[in-house]
Design a protein around this motif. Structure first.
Motif, short mmCIF file in Angstrom:
data_model
loop_
_atom_site.label_atom_id
_atom_site.label_comp_id
_atom_site.label_asym_id
_atom_site.label_seq_id
_atom_site.Cartn_x
_atom_site.Cartn_y
_atom_site.Cartn_z
N CYS A 70 0.89 -1.30 0.02
CA CYS A 70 -0.05 0.02 0.06
C CYS A 70 0.92 1.11 0.21
CB CYS A 70 -1.01 0.08 1.23
SG CYS A 70 -0.10 0.08 2.66
N VAL A 71 0.17 2.44 -0.24
CA VAL A 71 0.88 3.42 -0.01
C VAL A 71 0.49 4.53 1.14
CG1 VAL A 71 1.44 5.92 -1.14
CG2 VAL A 71 1.21 3.83 -2.36
N PHE A 72 1.22 4.45 2.15
CA PHE A 72 0.85 5.44 3.28
C PHE A 72 0.82 6.79 2.89
CE2 PHE A 72 2.36 1.31 4.95
CZ PHE A 72 1.24 0.93 5.97
N ALA A 73 -0.13 7.54 3.22
CA ALA A 73 -0.08 9.20 3.17
C ALA A 73 -0.48 9.57 4.27
CB ALA A 73 -0.99 9.40 1.92
N GLY A 74 0.62 10.25 4.92
CA GLY A 74 0.12 11.01 6.28
C GLY A 74 0.46 12.70 6.06
N ASN A 75 -0.09 13.45 6.97
CA ASN A 75 0.40 14.64 7.33
C ASN A 75 1.49 14.96 7.97
OD1 ASN A 75 -1.15 13.68 9.68
ND2 ASN A 75 -0.77 15.57 10.59
N HIS A 76 2.22 16.07 7.62
CA HIS A 76 3.73 16.18 7.92
C HIS A 76 3.86 17.34 8.81
CE1 HIS A 76 7.94 15.26 7.80
NE2 HIS A 76 8.16 15.89 6.63
N ARG A 77 4.35 17.21 10.05
CA ARG A 77 4.63 18.04 11.09
C ARG A 77 5.83 18.04 11.48
NH1 ARG A 77 1.36 21.87 11.95
NH2 ARG A 77 1.53 21.92 14.22
N SER A 78 6.68 17.13 11.50
CA SER A 78 7.95 17.30 11.97
C SER A 78 9.00 16.49 11.33
CB SER A 78 7.77 16.89 13.71
OG SER A 78 9.06 16.62 14.28
N TYR A 79 10.23 16.58 11.74
CA TYR A 79 11.17 15.77 11.40
C TYR A 79 11.09 14.22 12.07
CZ TYR A 79 14.12 19.46 9.35
OH TYR A 79 14.60 20.67 8.73
N ASN A 111 8.48 7.12 -11.18
CA ASN A 111 8.40 5.55 -11.58
C ASN A 111 9.03 4.57 -10.78
OD1 ASN A 111 6.84 6.44 -13.92
ND2 ASN A 111 8.65 7.14 -14.96
N GLU A 112 10.21 4.92 -10.21
CA GLU A 112 11.05 3.90 -9.14
C GLU A 112 10.16 3.71 -8.06
OE1 GLU A 112 15.14 3.78 -6.30
OE2 GLU A 112 14.64 5.77 -7.74
N ALA A 113 9.30 4.63 -7.62
CA ALA A 113 8.57 4.38 -6.41
C ALA A 113 7.36 3.38 -6.87
CB ALA A 113 7.90 5.51 -5.94
N ILE A 114 6.70 3.64 -8.22
CA ILE A 114 5.88 2.77 -8.92
C ILE A 114 6.43 1.28 -8.97
CG2 ILE A 114 4.17 2.43 -10.72
CD1 ILE A 114 4.30 5.34 -10.96
N LYS A 134 4.65 -2.01 -7.02
CA LYS A 134 4.50 -3.27 -8.04
C LYS A 134 5.19 -4.66 -7.46
CE LYS A 134 2.85 -0.91 -12.22
NZ LYS A 134 3.15 -0.65 -13.57
N LYS A 135 6.56 -4.63 -6.90
CA LYS A 135 7.28 -5.61 -6.43
C LYS A 135 6.75 -5.90 -5.06
CE LYS A 135 11.32 -4.28 -9.15
NZ LYS A 135 12.77 -4.05 -9.21
#
Length: 245
Positions: A73-82, A135-138, A142-143
């Motif tokens: 899956c692709v985790f998509a999160g809000n970004h607040r901090s290092y 494309n590398e991420a895709i 896929k792998k």
């Protein structure tokens, strides 16, 4: 003192375990991804988890059952901090690679460990390089490798509960790989460091793993709406201006 000890450990761990890193990179270059993955799974969460403990961070995680089983899956999160990085490396089902800004690749040792974790470095200033990275991420998804992306593209310095505009790259990765998007709502991570002039400070963070959004079979209009749809889902699980969670 806490901050000093943190930085000593940050670099000291990577230097001490340099032989393991070299072993992993050699395996990666030889196509032995299983060995490289095993080394990353052993060392990365241990290193990142200790960084959280040294900073005095406690974490509540909700919704781990929402992570799809047996598929990437692709985790998509809000970004607040290092600190969002060590948080997602330790608090999900496993440490996953990230799509990170190109600047991170300039850090010695860090870049090599991130390579071992199958991270992708994105240069948004160069469209051609950005497309190559996506494309590398895709291909990685896929792998069978899950990835974490922060669609805001940078740390949001606004009020807790606010969001920057979600960029489309994360969603292109998910739709092209036909992988679900798993939204992450992260609250409180800015209290660890950024709210204290970059000095470490004990804090409590809440991570809510939300229900996955399937991307296969979506219309073009639905794909274009994915960034805002995901942002809206995350926003509903962030604190409001009144401080409610």
């Amino acid at each position: 003192m806490r901050t000093l000890i943190w930085f000593i450990y940050f670099w000291g761990y990577m230097l001490f375990h340099l032989p393991a890193l070299r072993r992993g990179l050699k395996a990666l270059d030889a196509g032995d991804w299983a060995t490289a993955d095993a080394l990353a799974a052993k060392h990365v969460p241990h290193w990142a988890g200790r960084l959280l403990k040294l900073a005095g961070v406690t974490v509540t995680v909700e919704g781990l059952e929402n992570i799809p089983k047996g598929r990437p899956c692709v985790f998509a999160g809000n970004h607040r901090s290092y600190y969002d990085i060590p948080l997602v490396l330790t608090q999900l089902d496993a440490p996953h690679g990230l799509v990170a800004k190109k600047e991170v690749a300039k850090l010695p040792l860090v870049r090599s460990w991130m390579r071992l974790l199958h991270c992708v470095f994105l240069d948004r200033e160069d469209p051609r390089k950005a497309m190559t990275a996506l494309n590398e991420a895709i291909d990685l998804v896929k792998k069978g490798y899950s990835l974490t992306i922060f669609p805001e593209g940078t740390r949001n310095k606004g009020a807790e509960g606010s969001l920057l505009e979600f960029k489309s790259g994360a969603f292109r990765v998910a739709t092209k790989a036909k992988a679900p998007i798993v939204p992450l709502a992260i609250t409180g991570s800015r209290d660890i460091m950024e709210n204290h002039h970059m000095f470490m400070h004990p804090a409590h963070v809440t991570i809510r793993v939300l229900e996955p959004i399937e991307t296969e079979g979506l219309t073009k209009e639905e794909i274009r709406a994915l960034p805002q749809r995901t942002a809206d889902v995350i926003a509903r699980h962030l604190p409001t201006d009144s401080g409610n969670r």
